[in-house]
Motif scaffolding. Structure first.
Motif, PDB file in Angstrom:
ATOM      1  N   SER A 191       0.831  -1.208   0.000  1.00 32.38           N
ATOM      2  CA  SER A 191       0.000   0.000   0.000  1.00 32.38           C
ATOM      3  C   SER A 191       0.862   1.253   0.000  1.00 32.38           C
ATOM      4  N   ASN A 192       1.948   1.217   0.775  1.00 26.94           N
ATOM      5  CA  ASN A 192       2.855   2.362   0.803  1.00 26.94           C
ATOM      6  C   ASN A 192       3.488   2.596  -0.563  1.00 26.94           C
ATOM      7  N   GLN A 193       3.848   1.517  -1.258  1.00 27.74           N
ATOM      8  CA  GLN A 193       4.402   1.662  -2.605  1.00 27.74           C
ATOM      9  C   GLN A 193       3.395   2.304  -3.547  1.00 27.74           C
ATOM     10  N   ILE A 194       2.134   1.866  -3.468  1.00 26.27           N
ATOM     11  CA  ILE A 194       1.107   2.407  -4.354  1.00 26.27           C
ATOM     12  C   ILE A 194       0.855   3.875  -4.047  1.00 26.27           C
ATOM     13  N   PHE A 195       0.654   4.199  -2.758  1.00 25.92           N
ATOM     14  CA  PHE A 195       0.332   5.577  -2.384  1.00 25.92           C
ATOM     15  C   PHE A 195       1.486   6.533  -2.683  1.00 25.92           C
ATOM     16  N   SER A 196       2.680   6.177  -2.226  1.00 26.63           N
ATOM     17  CA  SER A 196       3.816   7.084  -2.419  1.00 26.63           C
ATOM     18  C   SER A 196       4.129   7.255  -3.896  1.00 26.63           C
ATOM     19  N   GLY A 197       4.093   6.144  -4.656  1.00 25.98           N
ATOM     20  CA  GLY A 197       4.373   6.238  -6.087  1.00 25.98           C
ATOM     21  C   GLY A 197       3.353   7.083  -6.818  1.00 25.98           C
ATOM     22  N   PHE A 198       2.072   6.908  -6.456  1.00 28.42           N
ATOM     23  CA  PHE A 198       1.023   7.650  -7.151  1.00 28.42           C
ATOM     24  C   PHE A 198       1.010   9.124  -6.749  1.00 28.42           C
ATOM     25  N   ILE A 199       1.021   9.405  -5.445  1.00 27.11           N
ATOM     26  CA  ILE A 199       0.883  10.792  -4.983  1.00 27.11           C
ATOM     27  C   ILE A 199       2.076  11.637  -5.408  1.00 27.11           C
ATOM     28  N   ILE A 200       3.295  11.161  -5.102  1.00 27.35           N
ATOM     29  CA  ILE A 200       4.481  11.943  -5.452  1.00 27.35           C
ATOM     30  C   ILE A 200       4.630  12.049  -6.970  1.00 27.35           C
ATOM     31  N   GLY A 201       4.398  10.941  -7.661  1.00 26.07           N
ATOM     32  CA  GLY A 201       4.490  10.973  -9.125  1.00 26.07           C
ATOM     33  C   GLY A 201       3.466  11.899  -9.747  1.00 26.07           C
ATOM     34  N   LYS A 202       2.241  11.902  -9.213  1.00 21.39           N
ATOM     35  CA  LYS A 202       1.192  12.752  -9.768  1.00 21.39           C
ATOM     36  C   LYS A 202       1.465  14.219  -9.497  1.00 21.39           C
ATOM     37  N   ILE A 203       2.042  14.532  -8.332  1.00 23.66           N
ATOM     38  CA  ILE A 203       2.385  15.923  -8.038  1.00 23.66           C
ATOM     39  C   ILE A 203       3.469  16.419  -8.988  1.00 23.66           C
ATOM     40  N   VAL A 204       4.497  15.596  -9.209  1.00 22.22           N
ATOM     41  CA  VAL A 204       5.564  15.982 -10.139  1.00 22.22           C
ATOM     42  C   VAL A 204       5.017  16.128 -11.553  1.00 22.22           C
ATOM     43  N   ASP A 205       4.171  15.185 -11.959  1.00 24.21           N
ATOM     44  CA  ASP A 205       3.573  15.238 -13.301  1.00 24.21           C
ATOM     45  C   ASP A 205       2.735  16.493 -13.484  1.00 24.21           C
ATOM     46  N   SER A 206       1.918  16.824 -12.489  1.00 25.60           N
ATOM     47  CA  SER A 206       1.060  18.011 -12.592  1.00 25.60           C
ATOM     48  C   SER A 206       1.878  19.293 -12.593  1.00 25.60           C
ATOM     49  N   LEU A 207       2.979  19.312 -11.826  1.00 26.64           N
ATOM     50  CA  LEU A 207       3.854  20.488 -11.816  1.00 26.64           C
ATOM     51  C   LEU A 207       4.475  20.717 -13.189  1.00 26.64           C
ATOM     52  N   ILE A 208       4.926  19.637 -13.819  1.00 27.73           N
ATOM     53  CA  ILE A 208       5.516  19.762 -15.163  1.00 27.73           C
ATOM     54  C   ILE A 208       4.471  20.228 -16.169  1.00 27.73           C
ATOM     55  N   ILE A 209       3.262  19.678 -16.089  1.00 27.26           N
ATOM     56  CA  ILE A 209       2.198  20.070 -17.015  1.00 27.26           C
ATOM     57  C   ILE A 209       1.833  21.535 -16.819  1.00 27.26           C
ATOM     58  N   GLY A 210       1.779  22.004 -15.559  1.00 25.54           N
ATOM     59  CA  GLY A 210       1.487  23.414 -15.308  1.00 25.54           C
ATOM     60  C   GLY A 210       2.542  24.333 -15.888  1.00 25.54           C
ATOM     61  N   VAL A 211       3.827  23.959 -15.756  1.00 26.27           N
ATOM     62  CA  VAL A 211       4.912  24.774 -16.317  1.00 26.27           C
ATOM     63  C   VAL A 211       4.851  24.779 -17.839  1.00 26.27           C
ATOM     64  N   LEU A 212       4.632  23.608 -18.444  1.00 27.64           N
ATOM     65  CA  LEU A 212       4.531  23.532 -19.905  1.00 27.64           C
ATOM     66  C   LEU A 212       3.343  24.344 -20.416  1.00 27.64           C
ATOM     67  N   CYS A 213       2.227  24.300 -19.676  1.00 25.01           N
ATOM     68  CA  CYS A 213       1.047  25.078 -20.073  1.00 25.01           C
ATOM     69  C   CYS A 213       1.351  26.571 -20.027  1.00 25.01           C
ATOM     70  N   TYR A 214       2.081  27.001 -19.008  1.00 26.01           N
ATOM     71  CA  TYR A 214       2.405  28.430 -18.869  1.00 26.01           C
ATOM     72  C   TYR A 214       3.273  28.918 -20.034  1.00 26.01           C
ATOM     73  N   PHE A 215       4.358  28.203 -20.313  1.00 25.92           N
ATOM     74  CA  PHE A 215       5.244  28.630 -21.400  1.00 25.92           C
ATOM     75  C   PHE A 215       4.567  28.479 -22.765  1.00 25.92           C
ATOM     76  N   GLY A 216       3.720  27.446 -22.910  1.00 26.37           N
ATOM     77  CA  GLY A 216       2.989  27.298 -24.160  1.00 26.37           C
ATOM     78  C   GLY A 216       2.020  28.446 -24.404  1.00 26.37           C
ATOM     79  N   MET A 217       1.337  28.895 -23.353  1.00 22.71           N
ATOM     80  CA  MET A 217       0.417  30.023 -23.497  1.00 22.71           C
ATOM     81  C   MET A 217       1.167  31.326 -23.762  1.00 22.71           C
ATOM     82  N   LEU A 218       2.363  31.451 -23.180  1.00 24.81           N
ATOM     83  CA  LEU A 218       3.165  32.641 -23.482  1.00 24.81           C
ATOM     84  C   LEU A 218       3.585  32.659 -24.949  1.00 24.81           C
TER      85      LEU A 218
END
Length: 402
Positions: free
Chosen positions: A231-258
């Protein structure tokens, strides 16, 4: 006269008594759902600092372990000193990252919101002018009366109701302010609690295992430890991975809109990045408010924004997401969507995010139990064996003992 106890019937009587007591408790809960809900809310309010502390400690634990490994290689100080230094570095790094995010994002976010609010009157006047021109272009014989006058009357009624609603919402705003203040205090206490949790996590785990071994059979405790590890592997992998993924998508969206010269780039990028943490539905949820905001600026920029978000989410779903998350969940897209719908309906936005790893844990437990029961019956646990082929479903052959 000596009373003799029959072990078989005593066991049956104990189990029957337990079932009766559980049934009484269940019926009592059903009859007092409002009271039970209030009691649970009150308990959660008291435990909120501990919940915050556990969440903070859980998110910072991988970072602390990273620092501890590198400090251990350098053989700097004792184990206790390395733990204290690793915790300090983890909180310092997290604080620096949060401060950088606030200093870079928040001013631009405030600027975007201010510009949007200041232009609301312009957008409303443009919309009214467009509707009036549309109504005037309709022939009288089709319109059947003074549509412009009726529209103005309806608009005035809506404005009056809006101000009445605003006045009625003042107590609600006061309540939200009070809850926000309480939440800040709980969060600060949670930070303090998380430090103690990180510093003594091995002791907490040992005490938990000691308690379980005292009341449960050893094989059951070992199975629970394996489930907790998975369970710890699933939660930590999903939560931390999803936060990093969303951060990258937000940055790419910002520069793309610029690059596309779109308005409100920071505001919309934050919305897209935050909603992206919700699997599957997040991109659509984030695209709707962004589209409506840009639509006030112009129709063509709004259409270009939708095409850009479509390309960005295709990149995230097919390339970036699988690279970061890998196969941490181990469930099919059907179960992911089911988890989002069910847990989202029960727990709203937190359920849409945390429901996926929770369901993945439940799915893995049920799968392991089913496979265990099949192996006890001498049947194969490979799903492909049970697929119907040719003449229909057949009973799988029992496995032969070697």
């Amino acid at each position: 006269m000596k009373l003799g106890w029959n072990r078989k019937y005593t066991t049956i009587a104990v189990y029957s008594l337990i079932v009766i007591l559980l049934s009484m408790v269940f019926l009592s809960v059903l009859r007092n759902l409002t009271f039970v809900g209030q009691a649970i809310s009150a308990a959660l309010g008291v435990l909120m600092p501990i919940i915050y502390g556990f969440a903070i400690a859980y998110l910072l634990n991988p970072l602390m372990c990273f620092f501890e490994r590198h400090l251990a290689r350098s053989r700097l100080g004792s184990i206790r000193a390395r733990r204290i230094l690793a915790i300090t570095l983890s909180y310092l790094l997290a604080g620096v990252l949060i401060a950088m995010f606030i200093s870079i994002v928040v001013p631009q976010l405030i600027s975007s919101i201010t510009m949007l609010v200041s232009n609301v009157s312009v957008y409303i006047n443009d919309t009214n002018r467009w509707i009036n021109n549309l109504l005037l272009s309709i022939p009288p014989e089709i319109a059947g009366g003074n549509l412009v006058g009726r529209f103005a009357q309806v608009t005035e009624e809506l404005i009056n109701r809006f101000f009445y609603l605003l006045a009625d919402s003042l107590p609600l705003l006061i309540g939200i302010t009070s809850r926000f203040t309480s939440g800040v205090i709980s969060f600060v206490l949670g930070i303090i609690i998380s430090i103690y949790m990180l510093s003594g996590k091995e002791t907490f785990f040992a005490q938990t295992k000691k308690f379980l071994y005292a009341f449960l059979p050893a094989p059951a405790v070992e199975q629970m430890v394996r489930i907790s590890h998975r369970s710890n592997q699933i939660f930590s992998g999903f939560i931390i991975g999803k936060i990093v993924d969303s951060l990258i998508i937000g940055v790419l969206c910002y520069f793309g809109m610029l690059l596309l010269d779109m308005p409100y780039a920071m505001l919309i990028s934050v919305i897209v990045g935050v909603t992206n943490v919700i699997p599957y539905f997040g991109p659509f949820i984030g695209a709707v408010p962004g589209f409506l905001i840009i639509l006030t600026y112009g129709t063509m920029p709004a259409i270009i924004f939708l095409l850009f978000i479509l390309v960005l989410q295709q990149f995230d779903g097919n390339i970036l997401g699988p690279k970061i998350l890998g196969n941490t969940l181990g469930i099919s897209p059907f179960w992911v969507i089911t988890a989002i719908l069910v847990f989202g309906a029960l727990f709203h936005v937190p359920g849409m995010f945390l429901g996926v790893p929770v369901f993945a844990v439940i799915y893995n437990i049920i799968r392991d139990l089913v496979n265990y029961l099949l192996r006890r019956k001498g049947l194969p646990d490979d799903t492909s064996v049970y697929r119907a082929s040719g003449e229909g479903s057949q009973k799988p052959e029992q496995q032969q003992d070697p």
